[in-house]
Design a protein around this motif. Structure first.
Motif, mmCIF file in Angstrom:
data_model
loop_
_atom_site.group_PDB
_atom_site.id
_atom_site.type_symbol
_atom_site.label_atom_id
_atom_site.label_comp_id
_atom_site.label_asym_id
_atom_site.label_seq_id
_atom_site.Cartn_x
_atom_site.Cartn_y
_atom_site.Cartn_z
ATOM 1 N N MET A 44 -23.292 7.502 -23.087
ATOM 2 C CA MET A 44 -24.634 7.028 -22.784
ATOM 3 C C MET A 44 -24.983 5.927 -23.780
ATOM 4 O O MET A 44 -24.814 6.106 -24.982
ATOM 5 C CB MET A 44 -25.631 8.172 -22.900
ATOM 6 N N PRO A 45 -25.445 4.777 -23.303
ATOM 7 C CA PRO A 45 -25.802 3.694 -24.229
ATOM 8 C C PRO A 45 -26.848 4.162 -25.239
ATOM 9 O O PRO A 45 -27.895 4.677 -24.866
ATOM 10 C CB PRO A 45 -26.361 2.613 -23.302
ATOM 11 N N THR A 46 -26.518 3.979 -26.516
ATOM 12 C CA THR A 46 -27.440 4.377 -27.581
ATOM 13 C C THR A 46 -27.489 3.255 -28.613
ATOM 14 O O THR A 46 -26.714 3.230 -29.565
ATOM 15 C CB THR A 46 -26.984 5.688 -28.252
ATOM 16 N N PRO A 47 -28.383 2.310 -28.413
ATOM 17 C CA PRO A 47 -28.485 1.213 -29.386
ATOM 18 C C PRO A 47 -29.223 1.652 -30.649
ATOM 19 O O PRO A 47 -30.062 2.551 -30.613
ATOM 20 C CB PRO A 47 -29.280 0.148 -28.632
ATOM 21 N N LEU A 48 -28.891 1.025 -31.751
ATOM 22 C CA LEU A 48 -29.619 1.245 -32.993
ATOM 23 C C LEU A 48 -31.051 0.744 -32.821
ATOM 24 O O LEU A 48 -31.280 -0.380 -32.371
ATOM 25 C CB LEU A 48 -28.937 0.489 -34.132
ATOM 26 N N LEU A 86 -29.055 -4.831 -33.446
ATOM 27 C CA LEU A 86 -30.250 -4.973 -34.273
ATOM 28 C C LEU A 86 -29.933 -5.489 -35.675
ATOM 29 O O LEU A 86 -30.749 -6.165 -36.305
ATOM 30 C CB LEU A 86 -30.952 -3.609 -34.366
ATOM 31 N N LEU A 87 -28.716 -5.197 -36.155
ATOM 32 C CA LEU A 87 -28.368 -5.560 -37.532
ATOM 33 C C LEU A 87 -28.224 -7.061 -37.744
ATOM 34 O O LEU A 87 -28.142 -7.516 -38.889
ATOM 35 C CB LEU A 87 -27.076 -4.855 -37.947
ATOM 36 N N ARG A 88 -28.214 -7.824 -36.691
ATOM 37 C CA ARG A 88 -28.151 -9.281 -36.839
ATOM 38 C C ARG A 88 -29.289 -9.802 -37.716
ATOM 39 O O ARG A 88 -29.135 -10.812 -38.411
ATOM 40 C CB ARG A 88 -28.230 -9.965 -35.470
#
Length: 288
Positions: A44-48, A86-88
């Protein structure tokens, strides 16, 4: 064994401790491999998210110009993450731990030009490729699904951990770029050759639990102090070079060589590497 270990005082008790560590490494590696086989690569897609990042941030420090402060350490282990885009925007991070997630892409880290320390163990990575990070000193990509060593060119990188992956051949490790690399960990891969490890500054090389039948291409490793070859299929002494003048510790346990070849190795290298200590399990009871 690490640089700070006292190799001259290696005794039977230490020998037993090392065997226990080796066995634990083997168990850990096999556990991760089993997990990788048992679970589907579909998650399941789980983005930070911002909230996750805020929970994992710590270590408030001055930024480069000294006029502001920012958190420089992030730990987001075991969050089932599939995306760290998000870490960008977290450009001040210096220490990042994204271990034990489901990441297949680390490219957002290319924006973290102040990164010093990276741990990305136990993900779904197929490559350790990143843009050149000028300050990165320690990087660990253990227990992933990495198949090659391309795209690793960080000039200050001192320690690189790639154990427990699926690497068959070492390519792309350019000594002109990796001028600081002193420790390379490649245990538990599928290496069939030691060619491609032409890194003259290297001091510690861990190649246990691979498919090696001989040592080749290591002639220029004159600074090498530790060479770990346990659990391979080494059949010949060819390839052990007298140029390895700094070699102090050599582990050949559970290789396929028959006695008295380890003694021959000791004699062959005694003049060039007088402090060499070899460890092997080639005892008569194992050769019946």
């Amino acid at each position: 064994m690490s640089d700070e270990d006292d190799l001259d005082d290696f005794d039977p008790d230490q020998d037993d401790l090392e065997r226990e560590d080796d066995e634990k490494d083997t168990e850990d590696w096999e556990d991760y491999r089993k997990e990788g086989d048992e679970y589907s690569e579909e998650w399941m897609p789980t983005p930070l998210t911002e909230d996750m990042a805020k929970e994992g941030l710590s270590l408030l420090c001055k930024t480069g110009n000294g006029l502001a402060h920012a958190y420089v350490k992030l730990e987001v282990k075991e969050r089932d993450l599939t995306d760290i885009s998000l870490l960008r925007s977290y450009i001040h991070l210096r220490y990042v731990d994204v271990s034990e997630n489901h990441l297949t892409d680390l490219s957002p880290l290319n924006h973290l030009t102040h990164l010093l320390w990276l741990k990305a163990d136990a993900n779904r990575l197929r490559s350790a490729r990143l843009s050149e990070l000028p300050y990165l000193q320690i990087a660990s990509f253990a227990y992933n699904q990495i198949t090659d060593t391309e795209g690793i060119s960080h000039p200050r990188l001192g320690s690189l951990d790639l154990k427990g992956n699926r690497i068959r051949l070492v390519t792309g490790l350019d000594p002109q770029n990796l001028i600081s690399l002193h420790t390379l960990e490649l245990r538990g891969n599928q290496l069939e050759s030691t060619l491609g490890i032409n890194l003259p500054k290297l001091k510690n090389l861990y190649l246990a639990q691979n498919l090696l039948k001989k040592v080749e291409g290591l002639e220029n490793l004159s600074n090498l102090t530790t060479l770990h070859l346990r659990d391979n299929h080494i059949e010949t002494l060819n390839g052990f070079s007298g140029e390895m003048k700094s070699l102090q510790y050599l582990n050949l346990r559970r290789s396929k060589m028959l006695p008295p070849k380890p003694d021959q190795l000791q004699q062959r290298m005694s003049l060039s590497a007088p402090d060499l200590e070899t460890h092997h399990s080639l005892r008569p009871r194992l050769c019946a």
